[in-house]
Design a protein around this motif. Structure first.
Motif, mmCIF file in Angstrom:
data_model
loop_
_atom_site.group_PDB
_atom_site.id
_atom_site.type_symbol
_atom_site.label_atom_id
_atom_site.label_comp_id
_atom_site.label_asym_id
_atom_site.label_seq_id
_atom_site.Cartn_x
_atom_site.Cartn_y
_atom_site.Cartn_z
ATOM 1 N N ILE A 130 0.906 -0.991 -0.002
ATOM 2 C CA ILE A 130 0.104 0.087 -0.108
ATOM 3 C C ILE A 130 1.020 1.260 0.137
ATOM 4 N N VAL A 131 0.626 1.972 -0.865
ATOM 5 C CA VAL A 131 1.355 3.476 -0.917
ATOM 6 C C VAL A 131 0.249 4.492 -0.212
ATOM 7 N N ALA A 132 0.673 5.209 0.662
ATOM 8 C CA ALA A 132 -0.161 6.010 1.472
ATOM 9 C C ALA A 132 0.467 7.276 1.660
ATOM 10 N N GLN A 133 -0.514 8.255 1.447
ATOM 11 C CA GLN A 133 0.050 9.523 1.931
ATOM 12 C C GLN A 133 -0.010 9.519 3.607
ATOM 13 N N ALA A 134 0.886 9.918 4.234
ATOM 14 C CA ALA A 134 1.091 9.835 5.469
ATOM 15 C C ALA A 134 -0.127 10.235 6.264
ATOM 16 N N SER A 135 -0.335 11.456 6.021
ATOM 17 C CA SER A 135 -1.706 12.131 6.523
ATOM 18 C C SER A 135 -3.122 11.406 6.176
ATOM 19 N N ALA A 136 -3.064 10.764 5.312
ATOM 20 C CA ALA A 136 -4.348 10.168 4.938
ATOM 21 C C ALA A 136 -4.510 8.757 5.833
ATOM 22 N N LEU A 137 -3.452 8.275 6.453
ATOM 23 C CA LEU A 137 -3.882 7.024 7.166
ATOM 24 C C LEU A 137 -3.487 7.495 8.723
ATOM 25 N N SER A 138 -2.984 8.344 9.186
ATOM 26 C CA SER A 138 -2.568 8.782 10.424
ATOM 27 C C SER A 138 -3.910 8.766 11.457
ATOM 28 N N GLY A 140 -7.984 7.686 12.104
ATOM 29 C CA GLY A 140 -9.296 6.838 11.612
ATOM 30 C C GLY A 140 -9.266 5.801 10.799
ATOM 31 N N VAL A 141 -8.048 5.232 10.786
ATOM 32 C CA VAL A 141 -7.788 3.917 9.860
ATOM 33 C C VAL A 141 -7.310 2.779 10.902
ATOM 34 N N ASP A 142 -8.088 1.506 10.813
ATOM 35 C CA ASP A 142 -7.824 0.639 11.831
ATOM 36 C C ASP A 142 -7.746 -0.637 10.856
ATOM 37 N N GLY A 143 -7.026 -1.647 11.023
ATOM 38 C CA GLY A 143 -6.803 -2.929 10.548
ATOM 39 C C GLY A 143 -5.394 -3.071 9.921
ATOM 40 N N LEU A 144 -4.772 -1.974 9.569
ATOM 41 C CA LEU A 144 -3.433 -2.085 9.073
ATOM 42 C C LEU A 144 -2.417 -3.161 9.817
ATOM 43 N N LEU A 166 0.421 7.344 12.763
ATOM 44 C CA LEU A 166 0.501 6.255 11.481
ATOM 45 C C LEU A 166 1.429 5.054 12.104
ATOM 46 N N GLU A 167 2.453 5.229 12.746
ATOM 47 C CA GLU A 167 3.198 4.032 13.398
ATOM 48 C C GLU A 167 2.237 3.187 14.433
ATOM 49 N N ARG A 168 1.273 3.815 15.301
ATOM 50 C CA ARG A 168 0.358 3.364 15.888
ATOM 51 C C ARG A 168 -0.515 2.415 15.299
ATOM 52 N N ARG A 169 -0.942 2.849 13.958
ATOM 53 C CA ARG A 169 -1.927 2.016 13.206
ATOM 54 C C ARG A 169 -1.282 0.864 12.997
ATOM 55 N N VAL A 170 -0.087 0.832 12.706
ATOM 56 C CA VAL A 170 0.522 -0.639 12.357
ATOM 57 C C VAL A 170 1.152 -1.352 13.689
#
Length: 183
Positions: A130-138, A140-144, A166-170
């Motif tokens: 997945i190529v992601a703009q850092a601010s777009a995933l930082s 409200g996104v769960d499941g990474l 973002l690091e906490r999403r992973v």
């Protein structure tokens, strides 16, 4: 685990970086870059290091491919394990998806339904990148964390909150193998 990947700038890019840093001006093959303030100098130095830089007309100018080559090496080293790549500038996005056309993309403006579909495919192991703009995933996104343990900062953000989020999403409860590698 933090894996610092050092990328040596090619000689021309290193010279442009040093010139920008010292003189707020750098010559590239077909154009020149001029920083009008300390903050624009900082931004242009980061862009040069990333491989592209925006000229005065906001056009991306290719500077080098060293970071793309390092990303490709990292992807190959993972030998099929999924990789989440966080980028910062649109010119990085353009070059990354050109090199990795199979990658799924989440960026500002990606519809929520598309993001959900991509995360669902990621969780099922159907995506290798997945190529992601850092601010777009930082936020409200769960499941990474359910499919991949590797996050690559193509260009590290200078905004600590976005980096931490973002690091906490992973790296969170449910991560496979209990280990996350941040490259």
């Amino acid at each position: 685990v933090h894996n610092e990947v050092e990328v040596e700038l090619p000689a021309k890019a290193a010279k442009a970086y040093r010139d920008m840093q010292k003189q707020m001006f750098a010559e590239l093959e077909d154009t020149s870059l001029t920083a009008l303030s300390g903050s624009s100098r900082y931004s242009l130095c980061r862009q040069i290091a990333s491989g592209n830089a925006y000229d005065a007309d906001k056009r991306p100018i290719a500077v080098h491919d060293a970071k793309l080559d390092a990303l490709e090496d990292l992807f190959d080293e993972l030998n099929g394990k999924p990789l989440l790549v966080a980028y910062w500038w649109d010119h990085e996005y353009d070059r990354i998806v050109k090199r990795f056309p199979h990658a799924a993309v989440i960026r500002g403006g990606t519809k929520a339904s598309e993001t959900v579909r991509i995360i669902d495919q990621w969780q099922k192991g159907k995506l290798k990148m997945i190529v992601a703009q850092a601010s777009a995933l930082s936020h409200g996104v769960d499941g990474l964390q359910k499919a991949g343990n590797d996050l690559c900062w193509y260009t590290l953000t200078d905004q600590p909150e976005i980096k931490q989020q973002l690091e906490r999403r992973v790296f969170r409860q449910g991560v496979r193998g209990n280990q996350v590698r941040i490259h």
